[in-house]
Design a protein around this motif. Structure first.
Motif, mmCIF file in Angstrom:
data_model
loop_
_atom_site.group_PDB
_atom_site.id
_atom_site.type_symbol
_atom_site.label_atom_id
_atom_site.label_comp_id
_atom_site.label_asym_id
_atom_site.label_seq_id
_atom_site.Cartn_x
_atom_site.Cartn_y
_atom_site.Cartn_z
ATOM 1 N N ASN A 24 78.829 62.632 26.226
ATOM 2 C CA ASN A 24 77.960 63.763 26.508
ATOM 3 C C ASN A 24 78.761 64.898 27.135
ATOM 4 O O ASN A 24 79.875 64.688 27.614
ATOM 5 C CB ASN A 24 76.830 63.336 27.452
ATOM 6 N N SER A 25 78.168 66.070 27.140
ATOM 7 C CA SER A 25 78.812 67.240 27.744
ATOM 8 C C SER A 25 80.248 67.387 27.252
ATOM 9 O O SER A 25 81.183 67.597 28.038
ATOM 10 C CB SER A 25 78.793 67.120 29.274
ATOM 11 N N GLN A 35 79.733 71.116 18.882
ATOM 12 C CA GLN A 35 79.985 72.246 19.775
ATOM 13 C C GLN A 35 80.142 71.762 21.205
ATOM 14 O O GLN A 35 79.609 70.712 21.591
ATOM 15 C CB GLN A 35 78.849 73.254 19.690
ATOM 16 N N ALA A 36 80.841 72.533 21.993
ATOM 17 C CA ALA A 36 80.996 72.212 23.407
ATOM 18 C C ALA A 36 79.622 72.052 24.054
ATOM 19 O O ALA A 36 78.700 72.821 23.780
ATOM 20 C CB ALA A 36 81.784 73.309 24.115
ATOM 21 N N GLY A 37 79.507 71.034 24.886
ATOM 22 C CA GLY A 37 78.235 70.718 25.519
ATOM 23 C C GLY A 37 77.411 69.711 24.752
ATOM 24 O O GLY A 37 76.404 69.205 25.272
ATOM 25 N N GLN A 86 88.078 60.809 14.095
ATOM 26 C CA GLN A 86 88.341 62.146 14.622
ATOM 27 C C GLN A 86 87.115 62.705 15.331
ATOM 28 O O GLN A 86 86.001 62.680 14.774
ATOM 29 C CB GLN A 86 88.751 63.091 13.493
ATOM 30 N N VAL A 87 87.340 63.223 16.527
ATOM 31 C CA VAL A 87 86.321 63.956 17.272
ATOM 32 C C VAL A 87 86.857 65.358 17.515
ATOM 33 O O VAL A 87 87.949 65.516 18.072
ATOM 34 C CB VAL A 87 85.999 63.265 18.609
ATOM 35 N N THR A 88 86.104 66.357 17.070
ATOM 36 C CA THR A 88 86.501 67.742 17.241
ATOM 37 C C THR A 88 85.386 68.480 17.962
ATOM 38 O O THR A 88 84.236 68.465 17.514
ATOM 39 C CB THR A 88 86.790 68.415 15.897
ATOM 40 N N VAL A 89 85.738 69.112 19.085
ATOM 41 C CA VAL A 89 84.770 69.851 19.882
ATOM 42 C C VAL A 89 85.146 71.324 19.832
ATOM 43 O O VAL A 89 86.234 71.713 20.268
ATOM 44 C CB VAL A 89 84.739 69.352 21.335
ATOM 45 N N PHE A 106 81.000 60.210 29.854
ATOM 46 C CA PHE A 106 81.078 59.186 28.812
ATOM 47 C C PHE A 106 80.552 57.862 29.360
ATOM 48 O O PHE A 106 80.718 57.555 30.542
ATOM 49 C CB PHE A 106 82.517 58.975 28.350
ATOM 50 N N THR A 107 79.960 57.078 28.474
ATOM 51 C CA THR A 107 79.475 55.753 28.851
ATOM 52 C C THR A 107 79.897 54.747 27.785
ATOM 53 O O THR A 107 79.608 54.954 26.594
ATOM 54 C CB THR A 107 77.950 55.730 28.986
ATOM 55 N N ILE A 108 80.555 53.678 28.215
ATOM 56 C CA ILE A 108 80.912 52.595 27.302
ATOM 57 C C ILE A 108 79.887 51.480 27.467
ATOM 58 O O ILE A 108 79.448 51.173 28.580
ATOM 59 C CB ILE A 108 82.351 52.087 27.569
ATOM 60 N N SER A 109 79.487 50.896 26.337
ATOM 61 C CA SER A 109 78.509 49.809 26.376
ATOM 62 C C SER A 109 78.814 48.831 25.243
ATOM 63 O O SER A 109 79.639 49.117 24.375
ATOM 64 C CB SER A 109 77.083 50.351 26.253
ATOM 65 N N ARG A 110 78.118 47.695 25.276
ATOM 66 C CA ARG A 110 78.413 46.672 24.265
ATOM 67 C C ARG A 110 77.126 46.046 23.758
ATOM 68 O O ARG A 110 76.112 46.025 24.457
ATOM 69 C CB ARG A 110 79.316 45.585 24.841
ATOM 70 N N ASP A 111 77.191 45.548 22.549
ATOM 71 C CA ASP A 111 76.134 44.748 21.961
ATOM 72 C C ASP A 111 76.786 43.435 21.559
ATOM 73 O O ASP A 111 77.471 43.370 20.532
ATOM 74 C CB ASP A 111 75.520 45.456 20.759
#
Length: 125
Positions: A84-85, A13-15, A120-123, A68-73
Motif C-alpha cells: 500500500n501507499s 500510480q504513486a499512492g 515487475q512492479v513499476t510505480v 507492506f504486509t506479508i501473509s501466508r495461506d
C-alpha cells in the motif's frame, strides 16, 4: 527442491496498491521461512519482508514497514505481499524466496536456496 511462481506485479500510480502472490510446489514440507526481496536497476537485491512458515512471525525492512504486509495461506502454500501507499522508489523486480533451515537473520539473500522468476512492479509519480 521447491518451485516458486510469483504473480501480481504491474504498473500503478504513486499512492496506489498492489498484491503479489507466490505459490510454492515441490518439497514444501522443508520450508522454514518465506520472504520477498526486490532489485531495482543498477542496485543490489534487497530484503523486503519475511514470514516464518510455522510460527507466522513477520519481519520487514524499515523502508516498507507500515506500508507492506506479508501473509501466508498454509492450505494453498502461498505467501502474499500486500503493498500500500506505493512510492516510485518501490519500483523493482520483486522475488519470492525460501529457506529450509533456521537463520536468525532473515535479510541475507545468500541464505536462501529457492527463488522465483520475479515480477515487475513499476510505480509512476
Amino acid at each position: 527442491q521447491v518451485q516458486l511462481a510469483e504473480s501480481g506485479g504491474g504498473l500503478v500510480q504513486a499512492g496506489g496498491s498492489l498484491r503479489l502472490s507466490c505459490a510454492a510446489s515441490g518439497r514444501i514440507f522443508s520450508i522454514h521461512t518465506r520472504s520477498w526481496f526486490r532489485q531495482a536497476p543498477g542496485k543490489e537485491r534487497e530484503f523486503v519482508a519475511a514470514i516464518r512458515w510455522s510460527a507466522g512471525s513477520t519481519y520487514y525492512a524499515d523502508s516498507v514497514k507500515g506500508r507492506f504486509t506479508i501473509s501466508r495461506d498454509n492450505a494453498e502454500n502461498t505467501v502474499y505481499l500486500q503493498m500500500n501507499s506505493l512510492k516510485p522508489e518501490d519500483t523493482a523486480v520483486y522475488y519470492c524466496a525460501v529457506q529450509s533451515g533456521y537463520y536468525s537473520d532473515v535479510t541475507k539473500f545468500a541464505d536462501y536456496e529457492g527463488w522465483g522468476q520475479g515480477t515487475q512492479v513499476t510505480v509512476s509519480s
